[in-house]
Design a protein around this motif. Sequence first.
Motif, PDB file in Angstrom:
ATOM      1  N   LYS A 332      41.843 -38.005 -57.253  1.00 34.36           N
ATOM      2  CA  LYS A 332      41.377 -36.782 -57.894  1.00 34.36           C
ATOM      3  C   LYS A 332      40.124 -36.237 -57.211  1.00 34.36           C
ATOM      4  CE  LYS A 332      43.263 -37.863 -62.465  1.00 34.36           C
ATOM      5  NZ  LYS A 332      42.947 -38.143 -63.890  1.00 34.36           N
ATOM      6  N   GLU A 333      39.694 -36.923 -56.153  1.00 36.22           N
ATOM      7  CA  GLU A 333      38.527 -36.481 -55.400  1.00 36.22           C
ATOM      8  C   GLU A 333      38.754 -36.813 -53.929  1.00 36.22           C
ATOM      9  OE1 GLU A 333      33.630 -36.887 -55.478  1.00 36.22           O
ATOM     10  OE2 GLU A 333      34.866 -38.558 -56.176  1.00 36.22           O
ATOM     11  N   ALA A 334      38.161 -36.023 -53.066  1.00 36.94           N
ATOM     12  CA  ALA A 334      38.138 -36.325 -51.634  1.00 36.94           C
ATOM     13  C   ALA A 334      36.732 -36.112 -51.129  1.00 36.94           C
ATOM     14  CB  ALA A 334      39.115 -35.430 -50.880  1.00 36.94           C
ATOM     15  N   ILE A 358      36.136 -27.385 -57.482  1.00 37.40           N
ATOM     16  CA  ILE A 358      34.848 -27.891 -57.937  1.00 37.40           C
ATOM     17  C   ILE A 358      34.266 -28.818 -56.867  1.00 37.40           C
ATOM     18  CG2 ILE A 358      33.703 -29.353 -59.669  1.00 37.40           C
ATOM     19  CD1 ILE A 358      35.844 -28.430 -61.661  1.00 37.40           C
ATOM     20  N   ILE A 359      33.017 -28.551 -56.495  1.00 38.87           N
ATOM     21  CA  ILE A 359      32.317 -29.398 -55.535  1.00 38.87           C
ATOM     22  C   ILE A 359      31.611 -30.512 -56.300  1.00 38.87           C
ATOM     23  CG2 ILE A 359      30.464 -29.511 -53.819  1.00 38.87           C
ATOM     24  CD1 ILE A 359      31.079 -26.611 -53.108  1.00 38.87           C
ATOM     25  N   THR A 360      31.902 -31.755 -55.949  1.00 38.28           N
ATOM     26  CA  THR A 360      31.301 -32.908 -56.628  1.00 38.28           C
ATOM     27  C   THR A 360      30.093 -33.445 -55.886  1.00 38.28           C
ATOM     28  OG1 THR A 360      32.781 -34.448 -55.482  1.00 38.28           O
ATOM     29  CG2 THR A 360      33.523 -33.583 -57.605  1.00 38.28           C
ATOM     30  N   ARG A 381      43.269 -31.422 -57.760  1.00 37.57           N
ATOM     31  CA  ARG A 381      44.257 -31.380 -58.834  1.00 37.57           C
ATOM     32  C   ARG A 381      45.630 -31.849 -58.342  1.00 37.57           C
ATOM     33  NH1 ARG A 381      41.201 -26.685 -59.470  1.00 37.57           N
ATOM     34  NH2 ARG A 381      40.032 -26.553 -61.439  1.00 37.57           N
ATOM     35  N   GLY A 382      45.855 -31.678 -57.037  1.00 32.79           N
ATOM     36  CA  GLY A 382      47.156 -32.003 -56.466  1.00 32.79           C
ATOM     37  C   GLY A 382      47.158 -33.225 -55.569  1.00 32.79           C
TER      38      GLY A 382
END
Length: 517
Positions: A332-334, A358-360, A381-382
């Motif tokens: 769910k994150e890269a 969204i930037i984490t 999301r994908g």
Amino acid sequence: MSLSANEYLKRILLAPVYDVAVKSDLVKLDKLSASLGNEVWLKREDQQVVKSFKLRGAYNKLASLNETQLQAGVVAASAGNHAQGVAYSARMKKIQAVIVMPETTPDIKVDAVRNFGGDYAKVVLFGTSFDQAKDEALRLSQVHGYTMVAPFDDEDVIVGQGTIGRELLEQKPDIDTLFIAVGGGGLAAGISVFLKQLKPDLKIIAIESDESACLQAALKAGKPVPLPTVGIFADGVAVKTIGTEPFRLLQEYVDEVITVNTDEICAAIKDIFDDTRVIAEPAGALSIAGIHKYLQQNPMQGHKFGGILCGANINFHTLRYVSERCELGEQKEAVFAVKIPEHAGAFKKFCELLGGRIITEFNYRYATEGEAHIFVGIKLRGGRAEFAQLSDTLNDNGYQCFDLSANEMAKLHVRYMVGGRPANLQNEHIFSFEFPEYPGALMKFLNTLGETWNITLFHYRNHGAAAGLVLCGFEIPPAQRDVFDQHLAALDYQYQEQTDNPAYRFFLSDLNGVFAK
């Protein structure tokens, strides 16, 4: 001579573990089941008084001793759940136990052993590794006549762990695939030798951390073989060599072995928390991580999967690390590195290409008059397919993009260090080290390596384990490399050279050849 399968079956049925153990709940993970399209059932061994399954095997071993052996006492070497299981069992049997733990063991674990054992358990801190503690326990057993209580390579211990299989069969007889964590192999051996005799069509899958895959190594070699190193995050399964008796049983009764990485384990800890509000220790979440991995490799629906939450003795400070890594494990994150032109409007254009994601995380560093390097984290999301599309978009628009989502050094160290480069530094070499968490570890390092070669970089990270993770740079002229390697050997800390790691080359080294490898 080893016990026969039938003898294991009989002993598991008659094991007196319920003098101290409870029949742990088997709960359905409703949220996870819905998201995976398969029923997922979790055996809650965190409900044992010592918060792990180890109590079963330890008590069964003590219950098998004769009166002479009980009066002489027992000894065990452990830095974790086995130590607590032996201490509590000794207290219940009212016999003396000596627990040898490495000096590096966190105080919380030492205190837990003392609390569970009361007046019946004596803790001896010895050495800086499990192997040294084990050797001392063996010496004490020979000198004082103590019975050694092994953590996994013991038939009575295996029998005790096998009682979990007996309960599973009673609670959910229609489970078709069972996932079991493997460290030394006692848990999986006891459960599988019991269940496979009564339900041979049940598929049993062993789950290992990819940092301590001793069962896979043994299967490949045809016998137990030591791993050169083991990782420290999933410390409950950080075993270099599979047990001899567990390996004999696992060869026959386990259908498949899967390894999972640290990010996948962190994601599984979150999965368990979301459904139960229980925080599993990393080893305790292996089975759920294995279910995810199995379904990625074998998409299916409508099955009934079982897993075992085999422990919940997590160091509180580990949670920050789990929180950082779980969404990477869930895909769910890269996190990635990007070169952008150093001119007005370039950053705005880059953000526009992110398409509202969204930037984490965002780390920026001016590199030259012509370009800047940024470290970016984004929500997905994908999954990985979405990131592949984004990467193509960035590259098509002239932004060089380098995926760091699987780069351990980038996730553990570099993301916290983006912000500077040496102006003119030749012959820099980068190494990652595991520092034992005990007084004097840093001075030993400095005395061995720090007086001869210039230290050019130093970054320390600890996530609540018995060893700290250090990234260190040295200025080493080519003619001195052999001498440096000799000093590394004398240091005797686990290490790995990272000089060619792309995260280092991109953010911390000189700018030459950043994308060459």
